[in-house]
Motif scaffolding. Structure first.
Motif, PDB file in Angstrom:
ATOM      1  N   LEU A   1      53.056  37.228  38.886  1.00  0.00           N
ATOM      2  CA  LEU A   1      54.328  37.453  39.662  1.00  0.00           C
ATOM      3  C   LEU A   1      54.148  36.441  41.050  1.00  0.00           C
ATOM      4  CD1 LEU A   1      55.153  41.284  40.021  1.00  0.00           C
ATOM      5  CD2 LEU A   1      56.547  39.276  39.000  1.00  0.00           C
ATOM      6  N   LYS A   2      52.806  36.205  41.272  1.00  0.00           N
ATOM      7  CA  LYS A   2      52.431  35.204  42.450  1.00  0.00           C
ATOM      8  C   LYS A   2      53.013  34.043  41.875  1.00  0.00           C
ATOM      9  CE  LYS A   2      47.908  36.930  43.778  1.00  0.00           C
ATOM     10  NZ  LYS A   2      47.007  37.028  44.187  1.00  0.00           N
ATOM     11  N   SER A   3      52.324  33.793  40.785  1.00  0.00           N
ATOM     12  CA  SER A   3      52.738  32.199  40.285  1.00  0.00           C
ATOM     13  C   SER A   3      54.415  31.856  40.329  1.00  0.00           C
ATOM     14  CB  SER A   3      52.416  31.959  38.607  1.00  0.00           C
ATOM     15  OG  SER A   3      52.295  31.036  38.368  1.00  0.00           O
ATOM     16  N   LEU A   4      54.919  33.089  39.777  1.00  0.00           N
ATOM     17  CA  LEU A   4      56.378  32.934  39.716  1.00  0.00           C
ATOM     18  C   LEU A   4      57.403  32.963  40.932  1.00  0.00           C
ATOM     19  CD1 LEU A   4      56.728  35.646  36.635  1.00  0.00           C
ATOM     20  CD2 LEU A   4      57.796  32.367  36.893  1.00  0.00           C
ATOM     21  N   THR A   5      56.406  33.587  41.900  1.00  0.00           N
ATOM     22  CA  THR A   5      56.976  33.295  43.563  1.00  0.00           C
ATOM     23  C   THR A   5      56.219  32.734  44.537  1.00  0.00           C
ATOM     24  OG1 THR A   5      56.117  35.258  44.237  1.00  0.00           O
ATOM     25  CG2 THR A   5      57.008  35.689  43.246  1.00  0.00           C
ATOM     26  N   SER A   6      55.343  31.317  43.311  1.00  0.00           N
ATOM     27  CA  SER A   6      55.099  30.260  44.540  1.00  0.00           C
ATOM     28  C   SER A   6      53.831  30.827  45.968  1.00  0.00           C
ATOM     29  CB  SER A   6      56.027  29.150  44.637  1.00  0.00           C
ATOM     30  OG  SER A   6      56.603  29.814  45.819  1.00  0.00           O
ATOM     31  N   GLN A   7      53.786  32.252  45.532  1.00  0.00           N
ATOM     32  CA  GLN A   7      52.557  33.083  46.293  1.00  0.00           C
ATOM     33  C   GLN A   7      51.060  32.105  46.149  1.00  0.00           C
ATOM     34  OE1 GLN A   7      53.201  36.924  47.352  1.00  0.00           O
ATOM     35  NE2 GLN A   7      55.498  35.845  47.869  1.00  0.00           N
ATOM     36  N   ARG A   8      50.987  31.351  45.115  1.00  0.00           N
ATOM     37  CA  ARG A   8      49.553  31.567  45.041  1.00  0.00           C
ATOM     38  C   ARG A   8      49.063  30.361  45.265  1.00  0.00           C
ATOM     39  NH1 ARG A   8      47.620  30.860  38.915  1.00  0.00           N
ATOM     40  NH2 ARG A   8      45.810  31.233  39.335  1.00  0.00           N
ATOM     41  N   SER A   9      47.815  30.423  46.124  1.00  0.00           N
ATOM     42  CA  SER A   9      46.978  29.496  46.809  1.00  0.00           C
ATOM     43  C   SER A   9      46.853  28.029  46.203  1.00  0.00           C
ATOM     44  CB  SER A   9      45.585  30.086  47.693  1.00  0.00           C
ATOM     45  OG  SER A   9      44.793  30.097  47.214  1.00  0.00           O
ATOM     46  N   SER A  10      46.264  27.313  46.463  1.00  0.00           N
ATOM     47  CA  SER A  10      46.028  25.989  45.622  1.00  0.00           C
ATOM     48  C   SER A  10      44.419  26.238  44.990  1.00  0.00           C
ATOM     49  CB  SER A  10      45.910  24.572  45.985  1.00  0.00           C
ATOM     50  OG  SER A  10      45.209  24.590  47.021  1.00  0.00           O
ATOM     51  N   SER A  11      44.771  27.265  43.905  1.00  0.00           N
ATOM     52  CA  SER A  11      43.968  27.920  43.338  1.00  0.00           C
ATOM     53  C   SER A  11      44.036  27.064  42.019  1.00  0.00           C
ATOM     54  CB  SER A  11      44.203  29.205  42.559  1.00  0.00           C
ATOM     55  OG  SER A  11      42.423  29.485  41.840  1.00  0.00           O
ATOM     56  N   THR A  12      42.725  26.561  41.086  1.00  0.00           N
ATOM     57  CA  THR A  12      42.564  26.526  40.287  1.00  0.00           C
ATOM     58  C   THR A  12      42.340  26.480  38.700  1.00  0.00           C
ATOM     59  OG1 THR A  12      40.200  25.826  40.373  1.00  0.00           O
ATOM     60  CG2 THR A  12      41.536  23.690  41.387  1.00  0.00           C
ATOM     61  N   GLU A  13      42.354  28.287  39.039  1.00  0.00           N
ATOM     62  CA  GLU A  13      42.368  29.352  37.661  1.00  0.00           C
ATOM     63  C   GLU A  13      43.588  29.334  37.484  1.00  0.00           C
ATOM     64  OE1 GLU A  13      38.611  32.214  39.016  1.00  0.00           O
ATOM     65  OE2 GLU A  13      40.441  32.348  40.050  1.00  0.00           O
ATOM     66  N   SER A  14      43.255  30.147  35.833  1.00  0.00           N
ATOM     67  CA  SER A  14      44.875  29.989  35.835  1.00  0.00           C
ATOM     68  C   SER A  14      45.257  31.737  35.555  1.00  0.00           C
ATOM     69  CB  SER A  14      44.995  30.002  33.832  1.00  0.00           C
ATOM     70  OG  SER A  14      43.629  30.700  32.985  1.00  0.00           O
ATOM     71  N   CYS A  15      46.034  32.052  35.806  1.00  0.00           N
ATOM     72  CA  CYS A  15      46.491  33.851  35.734  1.00  0.00           C
ATOM     73  C   CYS A  15      44.979  34.447  35.042  1.00  0.00           C
ATOM     74  CB  CYS A  15      48.182  34.209  35.250  1.00  0.00           C
ATOM     75  SG  CYS A  15      49.177  33.321  36.072  1.00  0.00           S
TER      76      CYS A  15
END
Length: 89
Positions: A56-70
């Protein structure tokens, strides 16, 4: 009752050949198996919750510039939270 104890000795992280304190693990036969099964079931539920949240964070583009996958983010969060359910005070 079948009870076995295993001791673990590890080297210090600073080198020099020193040893850290031993850690004793006690297995109470069937109780150890049940606790392992409960841990795995709880981990699966917590992991799915964190995976859903990471997607959900990935879809709403609220993720920080993290290098980790979901998947990695959910796995890390589940492993950091699940053991607290088995702490004995």
């Amino acid at each position: 009752m079948n009870k076995s104890t295993t001791s673990i000795v590890t080297e210090t992280p600073f080198g020099g050949g020193g040893l850290m304190a031993t850690q004793n693990k006690t297995s109470d036969g069937p109780h150890g198996v049940w606790e392992q099964m409960h841990f795995k079931m709880l981990f699966a539920m917590v992991f799915m919750w964190f995976l859903f949240a990471a997607v959900l964070k990935s879809l709403t583009s609220q993720r920080s510039s993290s290098t980790e996958s979901c998947w990695q983010e959910a796995r890390r969060a589940a492993y950091s939270l699940t053991p607290y359910a088995f702490m004995r005070i």
